[in-house]
Structures are given as C-alpha cells and as structure tokens.
Design an enzyme around this catalytic site. Structure first.
Site, mmCIF file in Angstrom:
data_model
loop_
_atom_site.group_PDB
_atom_site.id
_atom_site.type_symbol
_atom_site.label_atom_id
_atom_site.label_comp_id
_atom_site.label_asym_id
_atom_site.label_seq_id
_atom_site.Cartn_x
_atom_site.Cartn_y
_atom_site.Cartn_z
ATOM 1 N N LYS A 1 0.753 -0.717 0.360
ATOM 2 C CA LYS A 1 -0.279 -0.074 -0.031
ATOM 3 C C LYS A 1 0.733 1.110 0.150
ATOM 4 O O LYS A 1 2.087 0.861 0.565
ATOM 5 C CB LYS A 1 -0.975 -0.112 1.251
ATOM 6 N N GLY B 1 -25.665 2.274 3.600
ATOM 7 C CA GLY B 1 -25.171 3.136 2.930
ATOM 8 C C GLY B 1 -25.240 2.057 1.384
ATOM 9 O O GLY B 1 -24.616 1.457 0.499
ATOM 10 N N VAL B 2 -26.348 3.497 0.743
ATOM 11 C CA VAL B 2 -26.475 2.788 -1.384
ATOM 12 C C VAL B 2 -25.869 3.734 -2.016
ATOM 13 O O VAL B 2 -26.139 4.285 -2.270
ATOM 14 C CB VAL B 2 -28.097 2.704 -1.111
ATOM 15 N N GLY B 3 -24.711 3.935 -2.268
ATOM 16 C CA GLY B 3 -23.414 3.949 -3.121
ATOM 17 C C GLY B 3 -23.089 2.847 -4.332
ATOM 18 O O GLY B 3 -24.151 2.953 -4.631
ATOM 19 N N VAL C 1 -21.505 0.285 -4.491
ATOM 20 C CA VAL C 1 -21.582 -1.210 -3.795
ATOM 21 C C VAL C 1 -23.066 -1.092 -3.379
ATOM 22 O O VAL C 1 -23.605 -2.343 -3.957
ATOM 23 C CB VAL C 1 -20.409 -1.157 -3.390
HETATM 24 P P1 NAD Z 1 -19.802 5.501 -1.443
HETATM 25 O O1 NAD Z 1 -18.972 6.713 -1.139
HETATM 26 O O2 NAD Z 1 -20.008 4.847 -3.360
HETATM 27 O O3 NAD Z 1 -20.802 4.846 -0.740
HETATM 28 C C1 NAD Z 1 -20.316 5.022 -0.128
HETATM 29 C C2 NAD Z 1 -22.227 5.764 0.872
HETATM 30 O O4 NAD Z 1 -22.609 5.658 1.767
HETATM 31 C C3 NAD Z 1 -22.475 6.535 0.428
HETATM 32 O O5 NAD Z 1 -23.988 6.895 -0.406
HETATM 33 C C4 NAD Z 1 -22.646 7.408 1.428
HETATM 34 O O6 NAD Z 1 -23.307 8.796 1.253
HETATM 35 C C5 NAD Z 1 -23.029 6.661 2.341
HETATM 36 N N1 NAD Z 1 -23.030 7.500 3.750
HETATM 37 C C6 NAD Z 1 -21.150 8.113 3.787
HETATM 38 N N2 NAD Z 1 -21.833 7.806 5.286
HETATM 39 C C7 NAD Z 1 -22.836 8.148 5.367
HETATM 40 C C8 NAD Z 1 -23.571 7.625 6.987
HETATM 41 N N3 NAD Z 1 -22.406 8.134 8.328
HETATM 42 N N4 NAD Z 1 -24.350 7.235 7.027
HETATM 43 C C9 NAD Z 1 -24.911 6.546 6.470
HETATM 44 N N5 NAD Z 1 -24.509 6.634 4.710
HETATM 45 C C10 NAD Z 1 -23.388 6.899 5.057
HETATM 46 O O7 NAD Z 1 -18.517 4.404 -1.776
HETATM 47 P P2 NAD Z 1 -18.289 2.529 -2.740
HETATM 48 O O8 NAD Z 1 -17.586 2.219 -3.445
HETATM 49 O O9 NAD Z 1 -20.080 1.816 -2.099
HETATM 50 O O10 NAD Z 1 -17.881 2.401 -1.566
HETATM 51 C C11 NAD Z 1 -18.859 1.607 0.117
HETATM 52 C C12 NAD Z 1 -17.698 0.943 1.048
HETATM 53 O O11 NAD Z 1 -17.428 -0.385 0.554
HETATM 54 C C13 NAD Z 1 -16.428 1.725 1.765
HETATM 55 O O12 NAD Z 1 -16.098 1.765 2.713
HETATM 56 C C14 NAD Z 1 -15.780 0.929 0.482
HETATM 57 O O13 NAD Z 1 -13.911 1.061 1.324
HETATM 58 C C15 NAD Z 1 -15.577 -0.095 0.659
HETATM 59 N N6 NAD Z 1 -15.077 -1.044 -0.537
HETATM 60 C C16 NAD Z 1 -15.426 -0.702 -1.853
HETATM 61 C C17 NAD Z 1 -15.058 -0.816 -2.921
HETATM 62 C C18 NAD Z 1 -15.452 -0.753 -4.558
HETATM 63 O O14 NAD Z 1 -15.150 -1.747 -5.201
HETATM 64 N N7 NAD Z 1 -15.425 0.364 -4.815
HETATM 65 C C19 NAD Z 1 -14.389 -2.712 -2.409
HETATM 66 C C20 NAD Z 1 -13.782 -2.712 -0.844
HETATM 67 C C21 NAD Z 1 -14.156 -1.754 0.348
#
Ligand code: NAD
Length: 349
Positions: free
Chosen positions: A79, A178-180, A182
């Site tokens: 990393k 968290g409906v982002g 992923v």
């Molecule tokens: P993202 O930023 O697209 O989605 C995160 C969502 O969580 C957003 O909609 C945000 O508004 C919401 N959020 C943030 N803080 C919040 C809170 N306090 N309460 C409620 N909702 C909240 O991120 P992502 O890419 O979907 O990743 C989600 C998680 O998975 C992260 O922790 C990331 O590190 C982990 N992750 C992602 C990947 C990937 O491929 N994207 C891979 C491994 C791990």
C-alpha cells in the site's frame, strides 16, 4: 528524489520518498511478498502528521497481505500513501514523481486506486512505470464497484445458506447501510433474487432511488444496524459494528462491503457470542483487488473474473465451516487461513 528505508519489524520494505520539486511526500509499504509482489492502492490524504501516515500505510499494507492471500491472487500485501489534500494539492507532476518512486522498487510493489487517486492518475503513472494498474480498457477491469457488489452478494448467499438454510436470498430481509456505488448494486442483486430491503444513507437521493427501484423501506442511518432483518450489510464507512451498536443487532448475519467493519478487534468474538455470523470484511469485499490482480497478470476475462468472484462465496463457506468446527470467531479463522496460504507459498518457493 530522496528516499530513505524505514526499518519496521515484520514488514518486508517500507520506504519514505521525497521530491520537493514535485511536492511529493510519500511512503510505500510492502508488508509481505511471499506470494508475489506487494499489491494495493495508493491513498492521497492530508494526514495530520508523518507518524499518522506511516501507521496507516503499514496497517493497510498488512491488511492487503491477508486480503490478497484469501482472494487467491499471487500477490503480497502493499500500500502507499501520499501526504497531500487530493482536492487542492494533487498535481500531474506529483503523480509522475510518485510513479518514479513505485518504479524504483523494480516490481516489488504494484499500485492501483484508493481514495484520492483516480483512473486518470493511474493513466499518468502508466506513462512512467509498468507497476500501476486498475483502469478499464477494452472491457477489461475498470470500475471495481459492480465486482465488489457481486462478491458481497455471493458471500451473503453463503451466510444465508449456513444460518437460515436458505438456497437463495428470496424473502431474506437485508438492511444496507450506505447505498452508494457498491450498496446500490448489491441492493439490485438482492431485489432481483426476491430479497426484502431496508436501506439507509445520508444521501437522500440515493435512498429515494432504492425505494423507487427496489421497493426498499428507508430508515435513518443510526437505525440500520438495529433493523429487524436477517442480514446487516455495512456498505458506508468502517466501524459500524461497535460496543454501542452490537447490543441492538437483530440480524443473524453481517455481510457487507465496508472496510474495517469491526470498530475494535474484540467485536469478532462478541459477534460470535451473540450468535451472529460475521463474513470477514476483507474476504467478502476482495473482488476489486482480484480484478486488479488479474489485470496485472494479463488473465482478465469476464468469465475468469466471475469465477473468481464466485470463489469468494466458497472461501466464506469454508471459513464458516471451520468456525463451527473449532468454536472460534470467523475473523480469527480467516486470518489463520490466510497465514496457511502464505505458509504454503513459502514452502513451495
Ligand atoms: P460510495 O462512496 O460510493 O458509497 C458510500 C455510501 O455511503 C454513499 O452513498 C454515502 O452517502 C453513504 N454514507 C457515507 N457516510 C454515511 C453515514 N455516516 N451514514 C449513512 N450513509 C453514509 O462508496 P463505495 O465504493 O460504495 O464503497 C462502500 C464501502 O465499501 C466503503 O467503505 C469502501 O471502502 C468499501 N469498499 C468498496 C470497494 C469498491 O469496489 N468500491 C471495494 C472494497 C471495499
């Protein structure tokens, strides 16, 4: 470019790089390279101190050793961090200087995106070094979120099979925090299989979208962990399983994408004692780095990627089986299995 190796006990190589002309201040940390070169993303973040960045990068590189080992890719843990605010201080010059730092390690470390690093930055790095990956080209690799969502979905199915005796997620109730990127795709997969969704997010538009598309029930973020469901899927930030939330959990399964879901290591045992099956975060969310690994190896095909993601479900099934057999918590079993993989790699070398 100045560079200085920092002796860190138990780490293969940790190097501090400085290039004042390019405003670069960075650390590359390779924890273990038994299975192959260290592989893991670069984070650009304005750490409050050098020590804070050093501690973070070493913790993250160690985490990658375990993640890559159980993800089944021939890479060790690595990393990097760049000390800067990605919004105001990042420049192409800085990124190029960082790529020279990566290149100077002669393939001991492969980098990819982490927070603050975009696909465009990786493209810039690739003009300087061949040891940067993680951009979609010709339908290969690219945005990891859909892969991660599919891996979590497979892991959730494995958990439901174990705990509920369910062959699918039909009628299984899942709360997603968290409906982002992923979480939304995960919601789609669960909905298509006939699961019932509860969602929470600080982003009101995302919640409305999940309600519209999947008939999800909305709750406040602080209520997501205590929702009356079978599965809780943390997909926002880390630390959602903590001393405060664990008492309110009604779910019997924790299966989500967020990194570092357990606020403290003792939560692993605490979940087991409450009869909650925890799918260790670094196992269930590994699809992104698996994609990067296949891209580096030149083995990326849609079919191979799908096969590897589906193996995440099999790995979790084995973790759950061993946890039952030994009475140990799943996080501890996962760590032990990763160390077995590394030990086998060492013996084979
Ligand atoms: P993202 O930023 O697209 O989605 C995160 C969502 O969580 C957003 O909609 C945000 O508004 C919401 N959020 C943030 N803080 C919040 C809170 N306090 N309460 C409620 N909702 C909240 O991120 P992502 O890419 O979907 O990743 C989600 C998680 O998975 C992260 O922790 C990331 O590190 C982990 N992750 C992602 C990947 C990937 O491929 N994207 C891979 C491994 C791990």
């Amino acid at each position: 470019m100045e560079h200085r190796e920092l002796p860190v006990e138990g780490w293969r190589k940790v190097v501090h790089f400085r290039d004042d002309d390019a405003n670069l201040n960075a650390i590359i940390s390779v924890h273990d390279a038994t299975l192959g070169p260290g592989c893991g993303g670069t984070r650009i973040f304005a750490y409050p101190s050098f020590e804070a960045g050093l501690e973070d990068v070493n913790k993250l590189s160690r985490g990658m050793t375990f993640k890559n080992a159980l993800g089944g890719i021939p890479f060790g843990g690595g990393k990097a961090v760049i000390f800067a605010d990605p919004k105001t201080e990042k420049t192409p010059d800085m990124i190029r200087a960082f790529a020279r730092a990566v290149d100077s390690l002669d393939g001991l470390y492969y980098t990819a995106e982490d927070s603050g690093v975009t696909e465009r930055d990786i493209e810039i790095m690739q003009t300087v070094t061949k040891y940067a990956a993680g951009i979609g080209k010709d339908g290969i690799g690219g945005n990891p979120s859909p892969f991660t969502a599919r891996g979590v979905w497979r892991g959730m199915q494995a958990g439901a099979r174990r705990v509920l005796g369910a062959d699918s997620l039909k009628d299984v109730r899942v709360s997603i925090l968290g409906v982002g990127a992923v979480g939304m795709e995960l919601a789609r997969l669960i909905h298509e299989e006939g699961g019932k969704l509860v969602v929470a997010d600080v982003n009101k538009d995302a919640v409305a979208e999940a309600q519209d598309r999947f008939g999800a029930q909305a709750v406040a973020p602080e209520e997501a962990a205590a929702a009356d469901v079978d599965v809780f899927a943390p997909c926002a930030l880390g630390g959602s399983i903590n001393a405060g939330s664990i008492g309110g959990l009604k779910a019997k399964i924790i299966a989500g994408a967020a990194n570092n879901q357990l606020a403290t290591p003792d939560m692993d045992l605490a979940l087991k004692e409450r009869g909650v099956l925890y799918a260790p975060d670094y196992v269930i969310n590994a699809a992104g780095v698996i994609s990067v690994g296949l891209e580096i190896l030149g083995d990326w095909t849609k079919q191979e990627m799908t096969r590897r993601i589906d193996l995440i479900g099999d790995t979790l099934t084995e973790i759950f089986r061993r946890a039952d057999e030994t009475g140990k918590p799943t996080g501890e079993i996962a760590d032990a299995m990763a160390l077995e993989v590394i030990a086998r790699g060492r013996d084979a070398a």
